[in-house]
Structures are given as C-alpha cells and as structure tokens.
Write a protein that holds these residues in place. Sequence first.
Motif, PDB file in Angstrom:
ATOM      1  N   GLY A  61      72.628  37.350  51.125  1.00 27.96           N
ATOM      2  CA  GLY A  61      72.870  35.949  50.835  1.00 27.96           C
ATOM      3  C   GLY A  61      74.193  35.463  51.395  1.00 27.96           C
ATOM      4  N   SER A 106      77.012  33.013  44.577  1.00 30.04           N
ATOM      5  CA  SER A 106      76.251  31.772  44.409  1.00 30.04           C
ATOM      6  C   SER A 106      76.989  30.737  43.559  1.00 30.04           C
ATOM      7  CB  SER A 106      74.883  32.062  43.796  1.00 30.04           C
ATOM      8  OG  SER A 106      75.030  32.688  42.536  1.00 30.04           O
ATOM      9  N   GLN A 107      77.937  31.165  42.723  1.00 32.32           N
ATOM     10  CA  GLN A 107      78.720  30.238  41.911  1.00 32.32           C
ATOM     11  C   GLN A 107      80.151  30.083  42.399  1.00 32.32           C
ATOM     12  OE1 GLN A 107      77.684  32.903  39.237  1.00 32.32           O
ATOM     13  NE2 GLN A 107      75.742  31.957  38.751  1.00 32.32           N
ATOM     14  N   VAL A 143      80.820  27.654  52.646  1.00 33.68           N
ATOM     15  CA  VAL A 143      79.733  28.606  52.401  1.00 33.68           C
ATOM     16  C   VAL A 143      79.316  29.130  53.764  1.00 33.68           C
ATOM     17  CG1 VAL A 143      77.398  28.905  51.504  1.00 33.68           C
ATOM     18  CG2 VAL A 143      78.994  27.371  50.333  1.00 33.68           C
TER      19      VAL A 143
END
Length: 86
Positions: free
Chosen positions: A34, A64-65, A81
């Motif tokens: 990811g 992801s956070q 990101v």
Amino acid sequence: MFSYIEGLQAEMRVYYTLWQCGPELRILVSGEAGPAVRCTFPADMECRARNLLQYLYENAVMPSQAADVLADCCTVGQVEVLNAGC
C-alpha cells in the motif's frame, strides 16, 4: 510488527523513519504493501519532527491514517501520499 488476529487484522510491519535530506527533514510512514506517507520539514524543526515520529510510533498510527494525523500536526510541513514501494 502487528500480529495476526483472526477477523480483526492481518500480520504486517509498519516502518517509521526520520532522515535528513539536504536542508530538509523527512518522516516516512510505510507498510509492507500500500501507499506510504511522507512529511517534509525545514531542518530547523528537528525537535518537532522527532516528537511527531515518536507520537506516530507509540500510537501505532498506520500508513492509511498517517496522512490525516500529519496534516493535522504539520502546519509548516508538506504531507504527501506516495505510491506503494516508495
């Protein structure tokens, strides 16, 4: 490293890194898969960057956070990101 818990989470590693790149400091939060999250600071904010890295690690903030957490905390830093593998 996060342990496998049936029905709740997969086993995975999360990496929290701080390094200096020229006149900047960078925090990178990444997992085994990811996207990763990077936050860039001016070099004179080393204490702030170290404190944020400690916060992310001690609270096991997942990649992801991490973008949201860093965006809330980094009023002078740039949050990005990145694609998987960066």
